[in-house]
Design an enzyme around this catalytic site. Sequence first.
Site, mmCIF file in Angstrom:
data_model
loop_
_atom_site.group_PDB
_atom_site.id
_atom_site.type_symbol
_atom_site.label_atom_id
_atom_site.label_comp_id
_atom_site.label_asym_id
_atom_site.label_seq_id
_atom_site.Cartn_x
_atom_site.Cartn_y
_atom_site.Cartn_z
ATOM 1 C CB SER A 64 -0.967 -0.040 1.179
ATOM 2 O OG SER A 64 -2.156 0.648 0.873
ATOM 3 C CE LYS B 36 -15.683 22.319 10.750
ATOM 4 N NZ LYS B 36 -14.478 22.496 9.939
#
Length: 306
Positions: free
Chosen positions: A116, A168
């Site tokens: 990865s 948010k």
Amino acid sequence: MLGVLASLVVGLATAPRAGRPAARAVGSRAVGLIYVDGVITGGESAAGFFGASTGSDSVLAQLKEAREDPGVKAVVLRINSPGGSAPAAQEIGDEIERLRKAGKLVVASMGDVAASGGYWIAATSDRIIAEPATLTGSIGVIMQLTNMQNFYGKIGFSYETFKSGPHKDMGSSVRPVSPEERAIFQSMIDDIYGQFINVVAQGRNMPVERVRAIADGRVFTGRQAKTAGLVDELGNFNYALDRAAALAGLGKDYEVREFGKLTPIERLLNQLAGAASLRLPFAAGSVPAAPGPAGLYLLFVPPAMQ
């Protein structure tokens, strides 16, 4: 007891680092050596009893030092990492590009795992060398969120949020993810995944379509990765050092110049962390109880050998 403790400290201070090669020769014919150990994070590298991490700030400083060292003609990146933070891996990859543009040859040497984010870093080098049993690949991006709403209800815990905009508190653990938020998160993952694909395609000189065909998160052994074109050669750490020296025209008489040397205590903590990492699970991108977004990770969690 004090005598035994003093002997231990002296021994740690004077003993050579296990697995680290001794310097060969002296002068301006050097192969630089930089370690990428543990989970890749932003900030400074750290060692602890429950895991070691490689901080991008620390590696960037080491790469800069190698770039500015006129005696270093090639650099070996010894990677033993399951990946980690996407921006941190990207930062390191960008600095490797600067190192190569400065005329320094870069060879990635894969240890147990270079997957990865660890592979992202390797893909920016000139040459990749792995052991046949190395675990690598795992090209992809992951984000995980924790929904604790039902648990909070059982214990009578409530959370009230005041926010400036509808998104948010994306990733909050106190409510489900909305369809719109799910689309936003997926677009972020897809964007970084596309960047990862492009890094591999450019670094390995492979068509984007070919990279996408194998970039589904799967893990390869080093031998499988070589067949797939993700690795150039099979060989161990010492072979990678010799190969880097040969490719840089240094021959067999060269110095190994290690950057970012660890203190004796850091070496001890890294050894303990390495043993602990085989037993402790790592939750990639998990979200704490408080609301807030999770991180985007390039991470592979290797199985422990029993």
